[in-house]
Design a protein around this motif. Structure first.
Motif, PDB file in Angstrom:
ATOM      1  N   VAL A   1       0.936  -1.154   0.081  1.00 24.60           N
ATOM      2  CA  VAL A   1      -0.206   0.186   0.225  1.00 24.60           C
ATOM      3  C   VAL A   1       0.882   1.015   0.154  1.00 24.60           C
ATOM      4  O   VAL A   1       0.536   2.202  -0.701  1.00 24.60           O
ATOM      5  CB  VAL A   1      -0.915  -0.068   1.255  1.00 24.60           C
ATOM      6  CG1 VAL A   1      -1.647   1.277   1.397  1.00 24.60           C
ATOM      7  CG2 VAL A   1      -1.975  -1.103   1.211  1.00 24.60           C
TER       8      VAL A   1
ATOM      9  N   ALA B   1      -5.500   1.742   1.743  1.00 27.78           N
ATOM     10  CA  ALA B   1      -5.584   0.787   0.626  1.00 27.78           C
ATOM     11  C   ALA B   1      -7.289   1.152  -0.219  1.00 27.78           C
ATOM     12  O   ALA B   1      -7.135   0.892  -1.358  1.00 27.78           O
ATOM     13  CB  ALA B   1      -5.564  -0.724   1.252  1.00 27.78           C
ATOM     14  N   TRP B   2      -8.028   1.557   0.543  1.00 27.38           N
ATOM     15  CA  TRP B   2      -9.188   1.612  -0.077  1.00 27.38           C
ATOM     16  C   TRP B   2      -9.765   3.177  -0.269  1.00 27.38           C
ATOM     17  O   TRP B   2     -10.358   3.419  -1.019  1.00 27.38           O
ATOM     18  CB  TRP B   2     -10.558   1.214   1.134  1.00 27.38           C
ATOM     19  CG  TRP B   2     -10.507  -0.282   1.143  1.00 27.38           C
ATOM     20  CD1 TRP B   2      -9.988  -0.946   2.184  1.00 27.38           C
ATOM     21  CD2 TRP B   2     -11.002  -0.946   0.195  1.00 27.38           C
ATOM     22  NE1 TRP B   2     -10.162  -2.316   2.099  1.00 27.38           N
ATOM     23  CE2 TRP B   2     -11.039  -2.389   0.915  1.00 27.38           C
ATOM     24  CE3 TRP B   2     -11.894  -1.063  -1.064  1.00 27.38           C
ATOM     25  CZ2 TRP B   2     -11.318  -3.638   0.362  1.00 27.38           C
ATOM     26  CZ3 TRP B   2     -12.242  -2.125  -1.667  1.00 27.38           C
ATOM     27  CH2 TRP B   2     -12.087  -3.518  -0.808  1.00 27.38           C
TER      28      TRP B   2
ATOM     29  N   ALA C   1      -8.654  -6.014   0.517  1.00 22.51           N
ATOM     30  CA  ALA C   1      -7.508  -5.170   0.140  1.00 22.51           C
ATOM     31  C   ALA C   1      -6.303  -5.756   0.014  1.00 22.51           C
ATOM     32  O   ALA C   1      -5.434  -5.571  -0.996  1.00 22.51           O
ATOM     33  CB  ALA C   1      -7.103  -4.331   1.523  1.00 22.51           C
TER      34      ALA C   1
ATOM     35  N   TYR D   1      -4.170  -5.567  -3.512  1.00 17.97           N
ATOM     36  CA  TYR D   1      -2.563  -5.390  -3.794  1.00 17.97           C
ATOM     37  C   TYR D   1      -1.748  -6.454  -3.773  1.00 17.97           C
ATOM     38  O   TYR D   1      -0.634  -6.294  -4.133  1.00 17.97           O
ATOM     39  CB  TYR D   1      -2.401  -4.588  -2.413  1.00 17.97           C
ATOM     40  CG  TYR D   1      -2.850  -3.143  -2.455  1.00 17.97           C
ATOM     41  CD1 TYR D   1      -2.020  -1.968  -2.784  1.00 17.97           C
ATOM     42  CD2 TYR D   1      -4.380  -2.868  -2.081  1.00 17.97           C
ATOM     43  CE1 TYR D   1      -2.864  -0.658  -2.945  1.00 17.97           C
ATOM     44  CE2 TYR D   1      -4.926  -1.447  -2.199  1.00 17.97           C
ATOM     45  CZ  TYR D   1      -4.020  -0.561  -2.735  1.00 17.97           C
ATOM     46  OH  TYR D   1      -4.593   0.808  -2.544  1.00 17.97           O
TER      47      TYR D   1
END
Length: 457
Positions: A163, A244-245, A265, A269
């Protein structure tokens, strides 16, 4: 045992993947959203301050390892027994709550394999397995737990790195840390509640006092390291999970589908394979945590019974297995009753069953932190008045006083937001507090009526 061995045990009890996949999304939704990472910073600092008094008191506690013994050392035998019963109730509540979280995790895992099943199927199957292991006195191998823990931490760190390297979602890295209002937004009391819940079990450092090479040095260092490292992992990983979101999407998915937040997530990723791996590890992490809670709760009942405060049968060991089998079975029956009631009431396993019952546990946990801090202040105050001034003022007066003030503020904030946690129901919130108070009162009264009972028996 050395410092790192104890730190490892505390980290395993905390179950970082279980916290990141279950507790953190619920904390984001019910608490203060993107301010949760900063709340973890606050919680870590408060627990470090608390640890100063806690580790100072440890050498003076004959029955080291449980908060009720620490509280009894400074505040008396009756208060200690009252706390023991409150702790027993708190662990029972957590056991019930984790069954809900584990059941929903198993349902999600089966769904990823194309199998549909209600949450309670996984919960009840897990209950049967945990009961068998508890009855036979079989614990998960330390090597198995070690491998699972390393895998848990490894995949969480891998997600954090991915991330950060990618720069986060569409909104970039979360700015919750740099937004002053984020920490106090929403329900900060509930955010603190779920943060403290994620540290539950760190007091296990003192359990191993008699098994350390140099306990007076090892226990304090292990406690500070455990709190610091686990806290750092939660701070960074929660910030990365939100990033991440993206801030807005993270808050939305935490509300709509908290169980999908971490796996989604990881899939975005690290790829689909990693997503399936994290779903499996999430279930194994929660089951290991569940088994630990089952064992701790059973042994609480077993120990209290041996001290004469519960029926004698609960304090007996199995003839062949040596386990507190009766206590373990009674704990299972109580948990099963609450799980069945939750099924009949169609409660959501994560946002209601887990959140409500784990919330009750955390309220009890914070009360025990408060009681231990007050106990340390009283104990060392008596020693200093009697002329014994071996310990520094900073360690036994200043740090505990600051910790006490912080914990009082946390407790008040939690109480102010407790009703919101239980669906806006004032009667349920009062029932939570009333149950803990009744458990304490029962233990206090029983010990008052039976002066022969001893915390150190």
């Amino acid at each position: 045992m050395g410092v790192w061995g104890i730190v490892f045990i505390v980290a395993a009890f905390a179950g970082p993947l279980g916290a990141m996949g279950g507790t953190v999304p619920i904390g984001i939704d019910a608490g203060n959203g993107i301010g949760l990472p900063a709340t973890f910073v606050v919680s870590t600092v408060i627990l470090l301050l608390f640890s100063v008094a806690y580790t100072a008191l440890t050498p003076h506690v004959p029955n080291a390892g449980a908060f009720y013994a620490y509280i009894g050392t400074g505040l008396g035998r009756r208060t200690g027994f009252g706390t023991a019963f409150m702790a027993l109730l708190a662990y029972l509540a957590l056991l019930v709550g984790v069954y809900g979280l584990l059941g929903s995790g198993i349902t999600a895992l089966l769904a990823s394999w194309g199998v549909s099943a209600p949450w309670w199927v996984g919960a009840l199957v897990s209950m049967v397995v945990a009961t068998f292991l508890g009855y036979r006195n079989i614990d998960l191998s330390k090597k198995v737990l070690g491998v699972l823990l390393l895998a848990e931490v490894g995949i969480v760190i891998a997600l954090d790195a991915a991330v950060v390297v990618s720069g986060g979602g569409e909104q970039g890295m979360s700015d919750g840390f740099t937004t002053p209002g984020a920490l106090l937004s929403g329900a900060p009391g509930l955010a603190l509640l779920f943060c403290f819940l994620s540290f539950l079990g760190f007091e296990a450092t003192a359990v191993f006092r008699d098994e350390c090479r140099d306990p007076d040095r090892t226990i304090p260092v292990a406690t500070y390291l455990a709190v610091s490292l686990v806290g750092l992992l939660y701070v960074v990983s929660t910030w990365a999970l939100i990033s991440a979101w993206g801030d807005d999407e993270a808050v939305r998915i935490a509300a709509d589908d908290p169980g999908a937040m971490l796996p989604g997530a990881v899939g975005n990723y690290l790829g689909g394979t990693a997503e399936h791996i994290v779903q499996v590890l999430y279930v194994t992490s929660l089951f290991a945590c569940l088994l630990s809670i089952q064992n701790v709760t059973s042994r609480y009942a077993f120990t209290i019974s041996q001290r004469g405060a519960l029926p004698v049968a609960l304090g007996t060991r199995h003839e062949r297995h040596g386990s507190p089998s009766t206590a373990s079975n009674v704990v299972t029956v109580i948990a099963a009753v609450f799980v069945v009631v939750a099924i009949l009431l169609d409660m959501d396993p994560a946002t209601e069953l887990y959140a409500w019952f784990a919330g009750a546990t955390t309220v009890g946990f914070i009360i025990m932190l408060l009681g231990t801090t007050v106990s340390a202040l009283v104990f060392f105050g008596r020693r200093r008045r009697s002329g014994n001034r071996e310990e520094s003022v900073a360690r036994v007066i200043v740090a505990p006083s600051i910790a006490l003030l912080c914990l009082v503020v946390v407790f008040v904030l939690v109480l102010q937001n407790l009703e919101e946690l239980v669906g806006g129901s004032a009667p349920v919130a009062l029932a939570v507090l009333g149950s803990l108070a009744l458990a304490f009162a029962y233990g206090f009264i029983v010990s008052a009526r039976r002066p022969e009972m001893s915390l150190d028996a």
